[in-house]
Design an enzyme around this catalytic site. Structure first.
Site, short mmCIF file in Angstrom:
data_model
loop_
_atom_site.label_atom_id
_atom_site.label_comp_id
_atom_site.label_asym_id
_atom_site.label_seq_id
_atom_site.Cartn_x
_atom_site.Cartn_y
_atom_site.Cartn_z
N ASP A 1 0.81 -1.22 0.00
CA ASP A 1 0.00 0.00 0.00
C ASP A 1 0.84 1.27 0.00
O ASP A 1 1.94 1.32 0.57
CB ASP A 1 -0.91 0.01 1.23
CG ASP A 1 -1.97 -1.08 1.20
OD1 ASP A 1 -2.07 -1.79 0.19
OD2 ASP A 1 -2.69 -1.21 2.20
N GLN B 1 -4.43 2.22 -2.35
CA GLN B 1 -4.44 0.89 -3.00
C GLN B 1 -4.76 0.98 -4.50
O GLN B 1 -5.55 0.19 -5.01
CB GLN B 1 -5.45 -0.03 -2.31
CG GLN B 1 -5.01 -0.47 -0.92
CD GLN B 1 -5.79 -1.68 -0.41
OE1 GLN B 1 -6.96 -1.82 -0.70
NE2 GLN B 1 -5.12 -2.54 0.33
N TYR C 1 -3.60 -2.40 -5.81
CA TYR C 1 -4.43 -3.52 -5.36
C TYR C 1 -5.85 -3.43 -5.95
O TYR C 1 -6.39 -4.43 -6.42
CB TYR C 1 -4.47 -3.50 -3.83
CG TYR C 1 -5.17 -4.66 -3.18
CD1 TYR C 1 -4.52 -5.89 -2.99
CD2 TYR C 1 -6.46 -4.54 -2.69
CE1 TYR C 1 -5.15 -6.95 -2.36
CE2 TYR C 1 -7.10 -5.59 -2.05
CZ TYR C 1 -6.44 -6.79 -1.89
OH TYR C 1 -7.08 -7.84 -1.25
N1 LIG Z 1 -7.90 -10.50 4.47
C1 LIG Z 1 -8.80 -9.72 3.90
O1 LIG Z 1 -9.52 -8.94 4.56
C2 LIG Z 1 -9.02 -9.76 2.42
C3 LIG Z 1 -10.05 -8.98 1.90
C4 LIG Z 1 -10.31 -9.05 0.54
C5 LIG Z 1 -9.54 -9.86 -0.27
N2 LIG Z 1 -8.53 -10.59 0.28
C6 LIG Z 1 -7.77 -11.45 -0.63
O2 LIG Z 1 -7.83 -12.78 -0.14
C7 LIG Z 1 -6.63 -13.46 -0.47
C8 LIG Z 1 -6.01 -14.05 0.79
O3 LIG Z 1 -5.76 -12.99 1.70
P1 LIG Z 1 -5.26 -13.26 3.19
O4 LIG Z 1 -5.67 -12.11 4.00
O5 LIG Z 1 -5.64 -14.63 3.61
O6 LIG Z 1 -3.67 -13.19 2.96
P2 LIG Z 1 -2.49 -13.71 3.88
O7 LIG Z 1 -2.98 -14.10 5.24
O8 LIG Z 1 -1.41 -12.70 3.76
O9 LIG Z 1 -2.02 -15.07 3.12
C9 LIG Z 1 -1.57 -14.96 1.80
C10 LIG Z 1 -1.28 -16.33 1.23
O10 LIG Z 1 -0.84 -16.16 -0.13
C11 LIG Z 1 0.45 -16.72 -0.30
N3 LIG Z 1 1.23 -15.98 -1.27
C12 LIG Z 1 1.55 -14.66 -1.26
N4 LIG Z 1 2.29 -14.33 -2.33
C13 LIG Z 1 2.46 -15.48 -3.05
C14 LIG Z 1 3.15 -15.81 -4.24
N5 LIG Z 1 3.82 -14.89 -4.95
N6 LIG Z 1 3.12 -17.09 -4.67
C15 LIG Z 1 2.44 -18.03 -3.98
N7 LIG Z 1 1.76 -17.78 -2.84
C16 LIG Z 1 1.78 -16.52 -2.37
C17 LIG Z 1 1.07 -16.69 1.09
O11 LIG Z 1 2.13 -17.64 1.18
P3 LIG Z 1 3.28 -17.45 2.33
O12 LIG Z 1 2.63 -17.82 3.62
O13 LIG Z 1 4.33 -18.40 1.90
O14 LIG Z 1 3.69 -16.02 2.28
C18 LIG Z 1 -0.15 -17.04 1.95
O15 LIG Z 1 -0.36 -18.45 1.92
C19 LIG Z 1 -5.74 -12.44 -1.18
O16 LIG Z 1 -5.91 -12.55 -2.57
C20 LIG Z 1 -6.30 -11.12 -0.69
O17 LIG Z 1 -6.03 -10.08 -1.59
C21 LIG Z 1 -8.24 -10.55 1.60
#
Ligand SMILES: NC(=O)c1ccc[n+]([C@@H]2O[C@H](COP(=O)([O-])OP(=O)(O)OC[C@H]3O[C@@H](n4cnc5c(N)ncnc54)[C@H](OP(=O)(O)O)[C@@H]3O)[C@@H](O)[C@H]2O)c1
Length: 240
Positions: free
Chosen positions: A88, A144, A147
């Site tokens: 961000d 963002q 994003y």
């Molecule tokens: N949390 C929210 O409120 C929210 C809201 C809207 C959308 N989202 C979307 O939901 C999805 C999951 O979010 P989250 O909050 O669960 O994220 P998170 O807790 O940060 O987990 C991200 C996951 O993605 C993996 N990852 C990141 N970069 C990667 C890469 N280049 N290649 C392969 N794996 C990769 C990470 O692996 P490592 O553990 O090895 O780093 C981890 O397993 C994302 O697309 C995010 O944009 C989240």
């Protein structure tokens, strides 16, 4: 035989919730992760879901990774493109790296992963692809531009691929989560997060399991007429 589901970024956060929901429902599940091997090991040991490391922003890594999964487990029936990152900052302070990393990891990854599975899904006459977008791809968010652009792109990508594959038994849908309680959200400073939660009509963050339940619905064979849709799961924060 149980259908095989692959969840990218499935070792933490939303992806882990999705993977657990799929496994509980009886699917065979494999997950990928980016670089946190310790977390992946803990996840695999506690769930007995195998985890594989590759960078979803790398086209060749996705092609090789999927080829390995096909060889070891057979055809992938359900693909959940969940891996994502944030970098961000206001646009006037954003570097080309912050822009590029977010576009590559959140949007180009959908191309990389879908490109590797779509032909076999079309040939077998069944497939479910679920792309995890975001509320901020629909409404925009300060700090963002990268994003929001990537996630809006995911929604456009989802619609176009849905049109291409509808007559082959393959559906492609998106889920646009609001604020879900994961590491990504816990990285937001506490006072800012309090303000965000105050603005959510449900007055709480969502859970990874709630996203998992929506994935189960879209992955089901009986959901074959839902295609190109974006499902908002955000506690009423934004309606489109
Ligand atoms: N949390 C929210 O409120 C929210 C809201 C809207 C959308 N989202 C979307 O939901 C999805 C999951 O979010 P989250 O909050 O669960 O994220 P998170 O807790 O940060 O987990 C991200 C996951 O993605 C993996 N990852 C990141 N970069 C990667 C890469 N280049 N290649 C392969 N794996 C990769 C990470 O692996 P490592 O553990 O090895 O780093 C981890 O397993 C994302 O697309 C995010 O944009 C989240």
């Amino acid at each position: 035989m149980a259908r095989l589901a692959l969840v990218t970024g499935g070792t933490r956060g939303i992806g882990a919730g999705i993977a657990r929901s799929l496994k509980e429902k009886g699917y065979n599940v494999v997950v990928t992760y980016g670089g946190n091997a310790k977390k992946a090991k803990e996840f695999s040991e506690s769930t007995h879901i195998p985890s594989y490391q590759w960078d979803v922003s790398d086209f060749q890594a996705c092609a090789s990774g999927i080829a390995h999964i096909h060889e070891k487990y057979g055809q992938i029936d359900i693909l959940v493109n969940n891996a994502g990152i944030t970098r961000d900052g206001f646009l006037h302070k954003m570097t080309p790296e912050m822009w590029g990393d977010v576009i590559q990891t959140n949007l180009t990854s959908c191309f990389n992963m879908c490109r590797a599975v779509i032909e076999t899904m079309r040939n077998q006459g069944f497939g479910r692809i679920i792309n995890i977008a975001s509320i901020n791809g629909l409404k925009g968010q300060i700090g963002q531009t990268n994003y929001s652009a990537a996630k809006a792109g995911v929604i456009g990508f989802t619609k176009a691929l849905a049109l291409e594959s509808a007559n082959k038994g393959v559906t492609i849908n998106a889920i646009a989560p609001g604020y879900i309680d994961t590491d990504m959200i816990q990285a937001i400073p506490g006072s800012v997060l309090d303000q965000i939660v105050a603005g959510i009509p449900s007055k709480r963050l969502g859970t990874a399991n709630e996203i998992g339940q929506a994935v189960l619905f879209l992955a089901d064979e009986s959901s074959g007429f839902i295609n190109g849709a974006t499902l908002n799961i955000n506690g009423g924060q934004y309606m489109s």
